[in-house]
Design a protein around this motif. Structure first.
Motif, mmCIF file in Angstrom:
data_model
loop_
_atom_site.group_PDB
_atom_site.id
_atom_site.type_symbol
_atom_site.label_atom_id
_atom_site.label_comp_id
_atom_site.label_asym_id
_atom_site.label_seq_id
_atom_site.Cartn_x
_atom_site.Cartn_y
_atom_site.Cartn_z
ATOM 1 N N SER A 174 1.046 -1.363 -0.086
ATOM 2 C CA SER A 174 0.571 -0.529 -0.088
ATOM 3 C C SER A 174 0.961 1.545 -0.021
ATOM 4 O O SER A 174 2.436 1.079 0.497
ATOM 5 N N GLU A 227 0.892 4.122 2.372
ATOM 6 C CA GLU A 227 1.222 4.131 3.195
ATOM 7 C C GLU A 227 2.899 3.508 3.567
ATOM 8 O O GLU A 227 3.068 4.140 4.565
ATOM 9 N N THR A 228 2.386 2.245 3.107
ATOM 10 C CA THR A 228 3.512 1.758 3.548
ATOM 11 C C THR A 228 5.002 2.237 3.074
ATOM 12 O O THR A 228 5.995 1.646 3.466
ATOM 13 N N ILE A 230 -0.188 4.446 9.491
ATOM 14 C CA ILE A 230 0.410 2.584 9.659
ATOM 15 C C ILE A 230 -1.131 2.020 10.323
ATOM 16 O O ILE A 230 -0.270 1.938 11.760
ATOM 17 N N MET A 242 -4.241 -1.686 4.569
ATOM 18 C CA MET A 242 -3.171 -1.776 4.125
ATOM 19 C C MET A 242 -3.685 -3.139 4.038
ATOM 20 O O MET A 242 -3.415 -3.431 2.596
ATOM 21 N N TRP A 264 -5.839 -2.978 0.745
ATOM 22 C CA TRP A 264 -5.088 -2.668 -0.228
ATOM 23 C C TRP A 264 -4.965 -3.697 -0.953
ATOM 24 O O TRP A 264 -5.039 -3.770 -1.995
ATOM 25 N N SER A 265 -4.163 -5.060 -0.210
ATOM 26 C CA SER A 265 -3.628 -5.558 -1.063
ATOM 27 C C SER A 265 -4.410 -6.930 -0.940
ATOM 28 O O SER A 265 -4.670 -7.440 -2.578
ATOM 29 N N PRO A 317 -6.016 6.332 4.006
ATOM 30 C CA PRO A 317 -6.409 4.571 4.573
ATOM 31 C C PRO A 317 -8.050 4.572 5.259
ATOM 32 O O PRO A 317 -8.407 3.837 4.725
#
Length: 125
Positions: A26, A28-29, A37, A42, A45-46, A105
């Motif tokens: 993602s 933000e990562t 975080i 996240m 997103w994946s 997010p």
């Protein structure tokens, strides 16, 4: 998506580690701020990346090298397939993926939102 890397993480600092397949990370990562975080968005997103791949046979964020993939992810630069591949990517799936691939997010759908989505409840045949 590397399920071999799956682990329960309580420490926010460990969530900043970039391990796994670059195409599923993602935004933000890649440019972490502590407030961004959060594990579930996240993961959502994946999940969007996996859904995109299942319907198109391609990852949404492609590049020759990881740096190119990361650049596309940071800019949320992807395109839905056209032609024959596009036939298997109905509009309600495109709407769902578009709602997942957002920078903030906190604006991504929850798993309950996804389960209630038009795509999962009104499959076009």
């Amino acid at each position: 998506c590397d399920f071999g890397m799956v682990t329960h993480i309580d420490d926010v600092d460990r969530m900043r580690l970039n391990i796994g397949t670059p195409s599923y990370i993602s935004p933000e990562t890649l440019d972490p701020k502590p407030e961004d975080i959060k594990g579930f968005p996240m993961d959502i997103w994946s999940l969007g990346c996996i859904l995109f791949f299942m319907l198109s046979g391609k990852v949404p964020f492609e590049g020759t090298f990881a740096s190119g993939v990361y650049r596309r992810i940071k800019h949320i630069s992807y395109a839905f397939p056209t032609g024959t591949r596009g036939h298997y990517f109905p509009q309600n799936a495109r709407n769902l993926v578009s709602s997942i691939f957002v920078r903030d997010p906190s604006n991504r759908p929850t798993i309950d939102d996804i389960l209630a989505s038009d795509f999962l409840n009104h499959i076009d045949t």
